[in-house]
Design a protein around this motif. Structure first.
Motif, short mmCIF file in Angstrom:
data_model
loop_
_atom_site.label_atom_id
_atom_site.label_comp_id
_atom_site.label_asym_id
_atom_site.label_seq_id
_atom_site.Cartn_x
_atom_site.Cartn_y
_atom_site.Cartn_z
N ALA A 181 -2.26 -10.67 3.05
CA ALA A 181 -1.62 -9.46 3.58
C ALA A 181 -2.48 -8.23 3.33
O ALA A 181 -3.19 -8.16 2.31
CB ALA A 181 -0.26 -9.29 2.92
N PRO A 182 -2.41 -7.22 4.22
CA PRO A 182 -3.22 -6.00 4.07
C PRO A 182 -3.08 -5.34 2.69
O PRO A 182 -4.06 -4.85 2.13
CB PRO A 182 -2.70 -5.09 5.18
N VAL A 183 -1.86 -5.36 2.13
CA VAL A 183 -1.67 -4.72 0.81
C VAL A 183 -2.47 -5.47 -0.26
O VAL A 183 -3.02 -4.86 -1.18
CB VAL A 183 -0.16 -4.64 0.45
N ILE A 184 -2.57 -6.79 -0.12
CA ILE A 184 -3.36 -7.58 -1.08
C ILE A 184 -4.84 -7.30 -0.88
O ILE A 184 -5.61 -7.22 -1.84
CB ILE A 184 -3.07 -9.09 -0.90
N VAL A 185 -5.25 -7.14 0.38
CA VAL A 185 -6.66 -6.83 0.68
C VAL A 185 -7.05 -5.53 -0.02
O VAL A 185 -8.12 -5.43 -0.64
CB VAL A 185 -6.89 -6.73 2.20
N GLU A 186 -6.16 -4.53 0.04
CA GLU A 186 -6.43 -3.25 -0.63
C GLU A 186 -6.57 -3.45 -2.14
O GLU A 186 -7.44 -2.86 -2.78
CB GLU A 186 -5.31 -2.25 -0.35
N GLN A 187 -5.69 -4.27 -2.70
CA GLN A 187 -5.76 -4.53 -4.15
C GLN A 187 -7.05 -5.28 -4.50
O GLN A 187 -7.64 -5.03 -5.56
CB GLN A 187 -4.53 -5.33 -4.60
N MET A 188 -7.45 -6.20 -3.63
CA MET A 188 -8.71 -6.92 -3.85
C MET A 188 -9.89 -5.95 -3.88
O MET A 188 -10.78 -6.06 -4.73
CB MET A 188 -8.94 -7.94 -2.73
N ALA A 189 -9.91 -5.00 -2.93
CA ALA A 189 -11.00 -4.02 -2.88
C ALA A 189 -11.02 -3.19 -4.16
O ALA A 189 -12.08 -2.98 -4.77
CB ALA A 189 -10.84 -3.13 -1.66
N ALA A 190 -9.84 -2.74 -4.60
CA ALA A 190 -9.76 -1.94 -5.84
C ALA A 190 -10.23 -2.76 -7.03
O ALA A 190 -10.92 -2.26 -7.93
CB ALA A 190 -8.32 -1.47 -6.04
N MET A 191 -9.88 -4.05 -7.03
CA MET A 191 -10.27 -4.95 -8.12
C MET A 191 -11.79 -5.10 -8.18
O MET A 191 -12.40 -5.05 -9.25
CB MET A 191 -9.59 -6.30 -7.90
N ILE A 192 -12.43 -5.26 -7.01
CA ILE A 192 -13.89 -5.44 -6.98
C ILE A 192 -14.59 -4.19 -7.49
O ILE A 192 -15.54 -4.26 -8.28
CB ILE A 192 -14.36 -5.81 -5.56
N VAL A 193 -14.09 -3.02 -7.07
CA VAL A 193 -14.66 -1.76 -7.56
C VAL A 193 -14.50 -1.65 -9.08
O VAL A 193 -15.43 -1.26 -9.80
CB VAL A 193 -14.01 -0.56 -6.83
N ALA A 194 -13.33 -2.04 -9.59
CA ALA A 194 -13.08 -1.99 -11.04
C ALA A 194 -14.00 -2.95 -11.78
O ALA A 194 -14.54 -2.61 -12.85
CB ALA A 194 -11.62 -2.34 -11.32
N LEU A 195 -14.22 -4.15 -11.23
CA LEU A 195 -15.11 -5.11 -11.87
C LEU A 195 -16.52 -4.57 -11.94
O LEU A 195 -17.22 -4.69 -12.95
CB LEU A 195 -15.12 -6.43 -11.09
#
Length: 249
Positions: A181-195
């Protein structure tokens, strides 16, 4: 924070002359790429371009392949997948592979490996379940839920979190935005930036240009098993000709 300059000095991952086959079908043709410390690099291409095969070859999961793979300055060509994983190279496969009968917490425990140090003696990023629940609040809210009772996007997050429990120096992340889902995609992007901010390097297999643009420093474009383009993510975003030739469906 962009560490692209480090790539020239000492790539964490160096892949050169990678060829791979499924039976008689030749899938990869002399693929070469590298990932530097603290860098997010996208490997882009349409379905069937060879992205997942590249990842499987790096991890020693292909029956028939040749080429050279070096990780952390050590040659890992010919090693078993578990040996490569133990050296600090994490792999999040496209098909997730969570343990459906185990809870979220138990899935994370399966991935646990000891803390690591960089060659200069400084500590590499280390993860606990509590830190991962902060990074993935959805998982924090379902710690006792079995993996089989989670949505595809939640399973995707769990697979990433389980991989991070191995305290990897670098993560191969295969199609994280596909089918969620798009909301999960956004969380994935935020997660990659945090990593990335924590110092984890990521090689990301992706078709979604917008998603790759949000997180990546550099990009390689794969078409029919060959690298057709490489450059900064910004250069690709501005190059409509390359995108149309190799990425649009």
């Amino acid at each position: 924070m962009n560490h692209t300059g480090n790539t020239i000095n000492q790539p964490l991952l160096e892949v050169s002359g990678l060829n791979a086959w499924y039976g008689a079908a030749h899938i990869l043709f002399d693929v070469s790429l590298n990932v530097g410390r603290g860098e997010v690099v996208a490997l882009m291409g349409r379905n069937g371009a060879g992205k997942s095969t590249t990842f499987k070859s790096i991890m020693g999961l292909m029956a028939k392949w040749k080429g050279d793979v070096a990780f952390m300055g050590q040659r890992v060509t010919g090693q078993q997948p578990f040996e490569i994983a133990r050296s600090g190279l994490g792999f999040v496969p496209e098909d997730r592979r969570v343990f459906t009968d185990l809870t979220v917490t138990e899935n994370l425990e399966v991935g646990r490996q000891p803390a690591r140090k960089w060659p200069d003696g400084t500590s590499a990023p280390t993860w606990t379940p509590q830190e991962l629940y902060q990074l993935f609040p959805n998982l924090g809210a379902m710690q006792d839920r079995p993996g089989g009772y989670m949505s595809g996007g939640e399973q995707q997050m769990l697979t990433v979190a389980r991989t991070l429990m191995g305290n990897p120096f670098l993560v191969l992340l295969d199609e994280p935005s596909e089918g969620v889902a798009p909301v999960i995609v956004e969380q994935m992007a935020a997660m990659i930036v945090a990593l990335k901010e924590q110092g984890v390097s990521i090689l990301l297999s992706e078709q979604n240009v917008h998603f790759a643009e949000l997180v990546s420093d550099r990009v390689y474009v794969l078409e029919k098993g060959q690298i057709r383009y490489q450059g900064s993510m910004q250069e690709l975003a501005e190059n409509e000709e390359v995108r149309r030739a190799y990425l649009t469906v």
